[in-house]
Design a protein around this motif. Structure first.
Motif, PDB file in Angstrom:
ATOM      1  N   VAL A 109      -9.734  46.045  67.233  1.00 62.25           N
ATOM      2  CA  VAL A 109     -10.879  46.936  67.380  1.00 62.25           C
ATOM      3  C   VAL A 109     -11.250  47.492  66.010  1.00 62.25           C
ATOM      4  CG1 VAL A 109     -10.509  47.524  69.787  1.00 62.25           C
ATOM      5  CG2 VAL A 109      -9.238  48.745  68.020  1.00 62.25           C
ATOM      6  N   ASN A 111      -8.980  48.903  80.977  1.00 64.25           N
ATOM      7  CA  ASN A 111      -7.884  47.944  80.815  1.00 64.25           C
ATOM      8  C   ASN A 111      -6.878  48.136  81.942  1.00 64.25           C
ATOM      9  OD1 ASN A 111      -5.585  46.465  79.955  1.00 64.25           O
ATOM     10  ND2 ASN A 111      -6.199  46.685  77.819  1.00 64.25           N
ATOM     11  N   MET A 165     -11.355  52.615  78.788  1.00 64.02           N
ATOM     12  CA  MET A 165     -11.670  51.286  78.279  1.00 64.02           C
ATOM     13  C   MET A 165     -11.644  50.204  79.360  1.00 64.02           C
ATOM     14  SD  MET A 165      -9.486  51.558  74.708  1.00 64.02           S
ATOM     15  CE  MET A 165     -10.192  50.105  73.932  1.00 64.02           C
ATOM     16  N   PHE A 209      -5.449  48.797  72.186  1.00 64.91           N
ATOM     17  CA  PHE A 209      -6.317  49.083  71.048  1.00 64.91           C
ATOM     18  C   PHE A 209      -6.331  47.998  69.968  1.00 64.91           C
ATOM     19  CE2 PHE A 209      -4.517  53.048  72.731  1.00 64.91           C
ATOM     20  CZ  PHE A 209      -5.671  53.611  73.234  1.00 64.91           C
ATOM     21  N   SER A 232     -11.697  59.128  70.008  1.00 66.16           N
ATOM     22  CA  SER A 232     -12.231  57.863  70.530  1.00 66.16           C
ATOM     23  C   SER A 232     -13.716  57.952  70.861  1.00 66.16           C
ATOM     24  CB  SER A 232     -11.450  57.440  71.784  1.00 66.16           C
ATOM     25  OG  SER A 232     -11.722  58.318  72.863  1.00 66.16           O
ATOM     26  N   SER A 260     -10.867  53.156  65.660  1.00 59.77           N
ATOM     27  CA  SER A 260     -10.190  53.088  66.948  1.00 59.77           C
ATOM     28  C   SER A 260      -8.722  52.713  66.802  1.00 59.77           C
ATOM     29  CB  SER A 260     -10.887  52.058  67.861  1.00 59.77           C
ATOM     30  OG  SER A 260     -12.210  52.446  68.117  1.00 59.77           O
TER      31      SER A 260
END
Length: 353
Positions: free
Chosen positions: A229, A177, A175, A226, A303, A233
């Motif tokens: 979202v 992050n 993702m 997370f 995911s 997710s």
């Protein structure tokens, strides 16, 4: 820079753990054998302090430009103080709940880490409104205690937490992050260093100091990775933490069925059940590690799946969990609804032949 920091945290934990062990004996932070415990001699606990100090060193070095960074560190310090006092004096459940709530509130209210809404898979949105703060605090406190509940065998909580942190780090990489990658990997490196002394046969226990701290960090990191979202997710952190969450869930069911207080200790947790059916201490820990790894892999697949694929996957996983729970007697020896249903079908089929 990140690799040097991780090496520092890893070896820092290795160096600090023997020192914390000596300190635990001096302060009386020890775990004595009793009916509900599996160890046979007095063991030092409070080993989580070594994990925390190593973690703090790394977390202070990165010093990112994030509003929630220092609230997270302050909240973790409140948790550590709670754990140390509990390992020494055995605090009441009410005091621990209050301090855990305070630590969560620091991150949620001051740091602004909140789950405000969830996007539904087929359109629309669930907005939590004024409930966003209590829901987020409840999540953090719940996961903090879930890790603590599985801390019953040498290396169990540390290993399961390491697998969860590894999965969260990997998901954060997918993702993009960076903050979650940094903090989760720092916590992971610190925990792996401690595992050198905590894996069977353990020389020191992490105690509530370590279990509560790791639960807190995992809860917060999963939120940052997370939050806000889709509904699909949002299930990802629940899957990643499948072992402690399912053990906690079925412990609640077990106590409700047996009409016991929810806070009542027992010897029927996941690791107890595996020991009872004949697995050794080491085998039980490795089996639960494998389960945690399975949940981590499911989370990664989940995911990347489409909506219907994700729904089918979660339904399959829930069925597997239920069958496993019934097989090992996690809720109770007589709790086998699906297995009884399957046996009834087999009996009926055999009768027709």
């Amino acid at each position: 820079m990140i690799y040097i920091m991780l090496i520092t945290c890893f070896f820092g934990s290795i160096i600090l753990t023997p020192l914390v062990k000596k300190l635990a004996f001096k302060l009386g932070a020890v775990d004595k054998p009793e009916q509900r415990k599996v160890h046979l001699k007095i063991m030092p606990r409070m080993g989580g302090l070594a994990i925390y100090i190593s973690f703090i060193i790394g977390a202070l070095i990165i010093n990112p430009n994030k509003d929630y960074h220092f609230p997270i560190l302050i909240g973790s310090t409140i948790i550590i103080i709670t754990g140390i006092l509990d390992d020494i004096y055995n605090l009441s459940a009410k005091i621990k709940f209050l301090t855990q709530t305070l630590a969560a509130a620091v991150v949620v209210i001051w740091g602004g880490v909140q789950v405000e809404f969830i996007n539904l898979p087929f359109g629309g949105q669930i907005e939590f409104g004024f409930l966003d703060i209590p829901i987020t605090i409840l999540w953090i406190v719940g996961i903090t205690n879930a890790i603590n509940l599985i801390d019953g065998l040498d290396g169990l909580a540390a290993g399961v937490s390491s697998i969860a942190l590894f999965t969260i780090t990997g998901m954060a990489m997918i993702m993009g992050n960076g903050y979650v990658i940094a903090i989760s990997s720092i916590a992971l490196a610190s925990t792996l260093g401690f595992l050198f002394f905590n894996f069977y046969p353990a020389k020191i226990f992490m105690g509530d100091t370590g279990a509560l701290f790791l639960g807190y960090i995992i809860a917060v990191m999963s939120l940052l990775g997370f939050k806000n979202v889709t509904l699909i997710s949002f299930v990802i952190p629940v899957i990643i933490l499948g072992v402690p969450i399912s053990d906690t869930f079925f412990a609640i069911i077990r106590r409700l069925i047996n009409k016991q207080p929810l806070s009542a200790p027992d010897k029927s947790h996941l690791h107890h059940c595996l020991l009872n059916i004949g697995f050794t201490h080491r085998q039980t820990v490795i089996i639960i590690y494998a389960m945690a790894t399975f949940f981590g892999l499911v989370a990664v697949i989940f995911s990347q799946a489409k909506v219907w694929g994700a729904i089918l996957l979660i339904a399959t996983v829930l069925l597997i969990i239920e069958l496993f729970v019934e097989k090992i007697g996690l809720v109770g020896k007589n709790y086998k609804p699906i297995l009884k249903f399957i046996n009834d079908i087999r009996y009926a089929a055999d009768k027709e032949r």
